[in-house]
Design a protein around this motif. Structure first.
Motif, PDB file in Angstrom:
ATOM      1  N   THR A  69       0.796  -1.225   0.000  1.00 30.82           N
ATOM      2  CA  THR A  69       0.000   0.000   0.000  1.00 30.82           C
ATOM      3  C   THR A  69       0.827   1.273   0.000  1.00 30.82           C
ATOM      4  O   THR A  69       0.276   2.376  -0.007  1.00 30.82           O
ATOM      5  N   GLY A  70       2.160   1.138   0.025  1.00 36.53           N
ATOM      6  CA  GLY A  70       3.011   2.337   0.049  1.00 36.53           C
ATOM      7  C   GLY A  70       4.387   2.042  -0.498  1.00 36.53           C
ATOM      8  O   GLY A  70       4.805   0.877  -0.579  1.00 36.53           O
ATOM      9  N   PRO A  71       5.153   3.064  -0.883  1.00 34.68           N
ATOM     10  CA  PRO A  71       6.503   2.875  -1.434  1.00 34.68           C
ATOM     11  C   PRO A  71       7.465   2.370  -0.381  1.00 34.68           C
ATOM     12  O   PRO A  71       7.325   2.645   0.811  1.00 34.68           O
ATOM     13  N   ILE A  72       8.472   1.646  -0.834  1.00 35.11           N
ATOM     14  CA  ILE A  72       9.444   1.047   0.076  1.00 35.11           C
ATOM     15  C   ILE A  72      10.243   2.110   0.831  1.00 35.11           C
ATOM     16  O   ILE A  72      10.652   1.905   1.968  1.00 35.11           O
ATOM     17  N   VAL A  73      10.459   3.277   0.202  1.00 38.12           N
ATOM     18  CA  VAL A  73      11.190   4.364   0.863  1.00 38.12           C
ATOM     19  C   VAL A  73      10.383   4.935   2.021  1.00 38.12           C
ATOM     20  O   VAL A  73      10.947   5.484   2.969  1.00 38.12           O
ATOM     21  N   LEU A  74       9.064   4.799   1.985  1.00 41.46           N
ATOM     22  CA  LEU A  74       8.222   5.230   3.098  1.00 41.46           C
ATOM     23  C   LEU A  74       8.194   4.179   4.204  1.00 41.46           C
ATOM     24  O   LEU A  74       8.331   4.502   5.389  1.00 41.46           O
ATOM     25  N   VAL A  75       8.035   2.927   3.809  1.00 41.31           N
ATOM     26  CA  VAL A  75       7.785   1.856   4.769  1.00 41.31           C
ATOM     27  C   VAL A  75       9.021   1.498   5.588  1.00 41.31           C
ATOM     28  O   VAL A  75       8.975   1.442   6.824  1.00 41.31           O
ATOM     29  N   GLN A 117      10.931  11.227   7.324  1.00 43.52           N
ATOM     30  CA  GLN A 117       9.810  10.907   6.445  1.00 43.52           C
ATOM     31  C   GLN A 117       9.219  12.162   5.809  1.00 43.52           C
ATOM     32  O   GLN A 117       8.885  12.176   4.618  1.00 43.52           O
ATOM     33  N   VAL A 118       9.105  13.223   6.598  1.00 46.76           N
ATOM     34  CA  VAL A 118       8.585  14.484   6.047  1.00 46.76           C
ATOM     35  C   VAL A 118       9.546  15.033   4.999  1.00 46.76           C
ATOM     36  O   VAL A 118       9.131  15.526   3.939  1.00 46.76           O
ATOM     37  N   GLY A 119      10.847  14.946   5.275  1.00 42.11           N
ATOM     38  CA  GLY A 119      11.833  15.457   4.341  1.00 42.11           C
ATOM     39  C   GLY A 119      11.885  14.667   3.048  1.00 42.11           C
ATOM     40  O   GLY A 119      11.948  15.238   1.953  1.00 42.11           O
ATOM     41  N   LEU A 120      11.845  13.336   3.142  1.00 37.37           N
ATOM     42  CA  LEU A 120      11.923  12.500   1.944  1.00 37.37           C
ATOM     43  C   LEU A 120      10.646  12.562   1.114  1.00 37.37           C
ATOM     44  O   LEU A 120      10.691  12.664  -0.109  1.00 37.37           O
ATOM     45  N   SER A 121       9.491  12.467   1.781  1.00 33.69           N
ATOM     46  CA  SER A 121       8.191  12.474   1.109  1.00 33.69           C
ATOM     47  C   SER A 121       8.209  11.630  -0.162  1.00 33.69           C
ATOM     48  O   SER A 121       7.985  12.117  -1.271  1.00 33.69           O
ATOM     49  N   PRO A 122       8.493  10.305  -0.033  1.00 28.06           N
ATOM     50  CA  PRO A 122       8.636   9.450  -1.214  1.00 28.06           C
ATOM     51  C   PRO A 122       7.351   9.305  -2.009  1.00 28.06           C
ATOM     52  O   PRO A 122       6.247   9.333  -1.461  1.00 28.06           O
ATOM     53  N   LEU A 237      18.158   1.349   5.269  1.00 26.81           N
ATOM     54  CA  LEU A 237      19.106   1.994   4.358  1.00 26.81           C
ATOM     55  C   LEU A 237      19.204   1.223   3.047  1.00 26.81           C
ATOM     56  O   LEU A 237      19.229   1.810   1.957  1.00 26.81           O
ATOM     57  N   VAL A 238      19.262  -0.103   3.143  1.00 30.64           N
ATOM     58  CA  VAL A 238      19.315  -0.933   1.941  1.00 30.64           C
ATOM     59  C   VAL A 238      18.023  -0.785   1.139  1.00 30.64           C
ATOM     60  O   VAL A 238      18.049  -0.670  -0.089  1.00 30.64           O
ATOM     61  N   ALA A 239      16.896  -0.779   1.847  1.00 31.09           N
ATOM     62  CA  ALA A 239      15.611  -0.655   1.163  1.00 31.09           C
ATOM     63  C   ALA A 239      15.462   0.698   0.465  1.00 31.09           C
ATOM     64  O   ALA A 239      14.908   0.786  -0.633  1.00 31.09           O
ATOM     65  N   ILE A 240      15.955   1.765   1.101  1.00 31.96           N
ATOM     66  CA  ILE A 240      15.908   3.089   0.465  1.00 31.96           C
ATOM     67  C   ILE A 240      16.745   3.071  -0.815  1.00 31.96           C
ATOM     68  O   ILE A 240      16.344   3.617  -1.850  1.00 31.96           O
ATOM     69  N   GLY A 241      17.918   2.425  -0.756  1.00 32.82           N
ATOM     70  CA  GLY A 241      18.743   2.304  -1.948  1.00 32.82           C
ATOM     71  C   GLY A 241      18.022   1.583  -3.065  1.00 32.82           C
ATOM     72  O   GLY A 241      18.072   1.996  -4.233  1.00 32.82           O
ATOM     73  N   TRP A 242      17.325   0.507  -2.731  1.00 32.59           N
ATOM     74  CA  TRP A 242      16.540  -0.215  -3.721  1.00 32.59           C
ATOM     75  C   TRP A 242      15.414   0.660  -4.279  1.00 32.59           C
ATOM     76  O   TRP A 242      15.177   0.688  -5.493  1.00 32.59           O
ATOM     77  N   GLY A 243      14.729   1.371  -3.398  1.00 34.90           N
ATOM     78  CA  GLY A 243      13.601   2.184  -3.843  1.00 34.90           C
ATOM     79  C   GLY A 243      14.017   3.267  -4.824  1.00 34.90           C
ATOM     80  O   GLY A 243      13.359   3.489  -5.845  1.00 34.90           O
ATOM     81  N   VAL A 244      15.130   3.945  -4.526  1.00 32.34           N
ATOM     82  CA  VAL A 244      15.572   5.057  -5.373  1.00 32.34           C
ATOM     83  C   VAL A 244      16.307   4.562  -6.615  1.00 32.34           C
ATOM     84  O   VAL A 244      16.025   4.991  -7.743  1.00 32.34           O
ATOM     85  N   ALA A 245      17.257   3.629  -6.430  1.00 35.19           N
ATOM     86  CA  ALA A 245      18.122   3.208  -7.536  1.00 35.19           C
ATOM     87  C   ALA A 245      17.460   2.196  -8.470  1.00 35.19           C
ATOM     88  O   ALA A 245      17.727   2.199  -9.677  1.00 35.19           O
ATOM     89  N   VAL A 246      16.613   1.334  -7.934  1.00 31.05           N
ATOM     90  CA  VAL A 246      16.030   0.265  -8.756  1.00 31.05           C
ATOM     91  C   VAL A 246      14.573   0.554  -9.126  1.00 31.05           C
ATOM     92  O   VAL A 246      14.187   0.433 -10.290  1.00 31.05           O
ATOM     93  N   PHE A 247      13.763   0.951  -8.149  1.00 31.98           N
ATOM     94  CA  PHE A 247      12.336   1.143  -8.406  1.00 31.98           C
ATOM     95  C   PHE A 247      11.998   2.525  -8.953  1.00 31.98           C
ATOM     96  O   PHE A 247      10.870   2.764  -9.386  1.00 31.98           O
ATOM     97  N   GLY A 248      12.959   3.435  -8.922  1.00 29.72           N
ATOM     98  CA  GLY A 248      12.719   4.766  -9.449  1.00 29.72           C
ATOM     99  C   GLY A 248      11.805   5.622  -8.591  1.00 29.72           C
ATOM    100  O   GLY A 248      11.158   6.550  -9.091  1.00 29.72           O
ATOM    101  N   GLU A 249      11.751   5.355  -7.284  1.00 32.31           N
ATOM    102  CA  GLU A 249      10.930   6.167  -6.396  1.00 32.31           C
ATOM    103  C   GLU A 249      11.590   7.534  -6.207  1.00 32.31           C
ATOM    104  O   GLU A 249      12.819   7.632  -6.121  1.00 32.31           O
ATOM    105  N   HIS A 250      10.776   8.577  -6.130  1.00 35.21           N
ATOM    106  CA  HIS A 250      11.287   9.946  -6.037  1.00 35.21           C
ATOM    107  C   HIS A 250      11.238  10.432  -4.589  1.00 35.21           C
ATOM    108  O   HIS A 250      10.279  10.180  -3.862  1.00 35.21           O
ATOM    109  N   VAL A 251      12.291  11.124  -4.183  1.00 34.96           N
ATOM    110  CA  VAL A 251      12.335  11.756  -2.868  1.00 34.96           C
ATOM    111  C   VAL A 251      12.660  13.237  -3.052  1.00 34.96           C
ATOM    112  O   VAL A 251      13.274  13.624  -4.050  1.00 34.96           O
ATOM    113  N   ARG A 252      12.236  14.037  -2.102  1.00 35.56           N
ATOM    114  CA  ARG A 252      12.478  15.478  -2.206  1.00 35.56           C
ATOM    115  C   ARG A 252      13.937  15.797  -1.916  1.00 35.56           C
ATOM    116  O   ARG A 252      14.536  15.239  -1.002  1.00 35.56           O
TER     117      ARG A 252
END
Length: 283
Positions: A69-75, A117-122, A237-252
């Motif tokens: 129900t939510g992006p990996i960078v959030l969870v 979480q507020v800063g990243l806002s994935p 930290l590993v999951a954030i790397g996956w979310g941004v580098a592999v899944f293309g999730e956007h962070v602020r």
């Protein structure tokens, strides 16, 4: 988003319960038994260890629901609260009392996760639409790091071994979370049948038990104070790397970088403060 946050907090609570119960069961095993099936056979005889296994399964299902129900960078960053929750539970199970140091660290870590979480806002991104080449590279790097850390940890004794194995377990759990995100994304795109046709499902059947085995080794190798901080921080930290580098999730970025750095600093500082807590000794 609120549902994802709620499920992630519950998953963190389940994981904290698992760490404490399994540590209580693991500390009764002789240290002369290394990473082997014999270690698992010894743990099976401990009822409290089975309680920890049940908590791990509950945490896995709750985490899967959050990732669906939510992006990996959030969870995943929310799972950092597992560490203060572990302290709270350890204070009950090991009959110790929380002091001002622990309450300050718990408050700081909770605030740090919220600011982060507020800063990243994935947002955006998709595990299902990620190119296969990025999946392959991500898998290769994750597995390579886990193997390297486990090998190094096997050559150390006591706290050093527990620390390395704790970090290896965190990487393995972050990798498994990425695979779960791939499965839940496939389910959203193709329904229940897609779960059995996506390759990530079958990799989880190997990665999941491997991470579980590493966790048992880390918990038995030394005190929670040695293994828990690395395990807790490395996973997201590993999951954030996956979310941004592999899944293309956007962070602020831009002006929000300051908030991200401040939130991360709070989390790291609180973790260092907690690392010296006698409540993680399990003594």
């Amino acid at each position: 988003m609120l549902l994802s946050v709620g499920l992630a907090v519950l998953a963190a609570a389940a994981n904290a319960t698992a760490s404490v119960l399994q540590r209580k069961g693991a500390q009764r095993q002789p240290r002369s038994v290394g990473m082997s099936p014999k270690m698992i056979l010894g743990l099976i005889r401990e009822p409290v260890w089975f309680g920890g296994v049940a908590a791990i399964l509950a945490g896995f299902l709750l985490q899967a629901g959050a990732l669906a129900t939510g992006p990996i960078v959030l969870v995943q960053p929310i799972l950092i609260v597992e560490l203060p929750l572990t302290l709270l539970l350890a204070s009950v199970v090991f009959h110790n009392r929380l002091r001002g140091r622990e309450w300050l660290a718990i408050t700081g870590m909770s605030a740090g996760v919220a600011v982060l979480q507020v800063g990243l806002s994935p947002s955006d991104g998709s595990a299902h639409r990620a190119p296969m080449i990025t999946w392959i590279l991500g898998c290769a790097v994750s597995v390579g790091v886990v193997l390297a850390l486990a090998t190094i940890g096997g050559r150390h004794r006591r706290a050093g071994r527990a620390a390395y194995l704790g970090v290896a377990t965190g990487v393995a759990f972050g990798f498994t979370a990425a695979l779960v995100a791939g499965v839940t994304s496939a389910y959203g795109a193709g329904g229940f049948a897609a779960v059995f046709t996506t390759w990530q499902t079958y990799v989880i059947l190997v990665a999941g038990p491997s991470g579980f085995f590493l966790l048992q080794s880390a918990l038995r190798a030394g005190r929670l104070v040695a293994s828990q901080p690395g395990l807790t921080l490395t996973n997201p930290l590993v999951a954030i790397g996956w979310g941004v580098a592999v899944f293309g999730e956007h962070v602020r970025v831009s002006g929000w970088i300051a908030a991200d750095v401040f939130g991360a600093a709070l989390v790291v500082g609180a973790t260092i403060l907690l690392a010296g807590s006698p409540l993680l000794d399990g003594a």
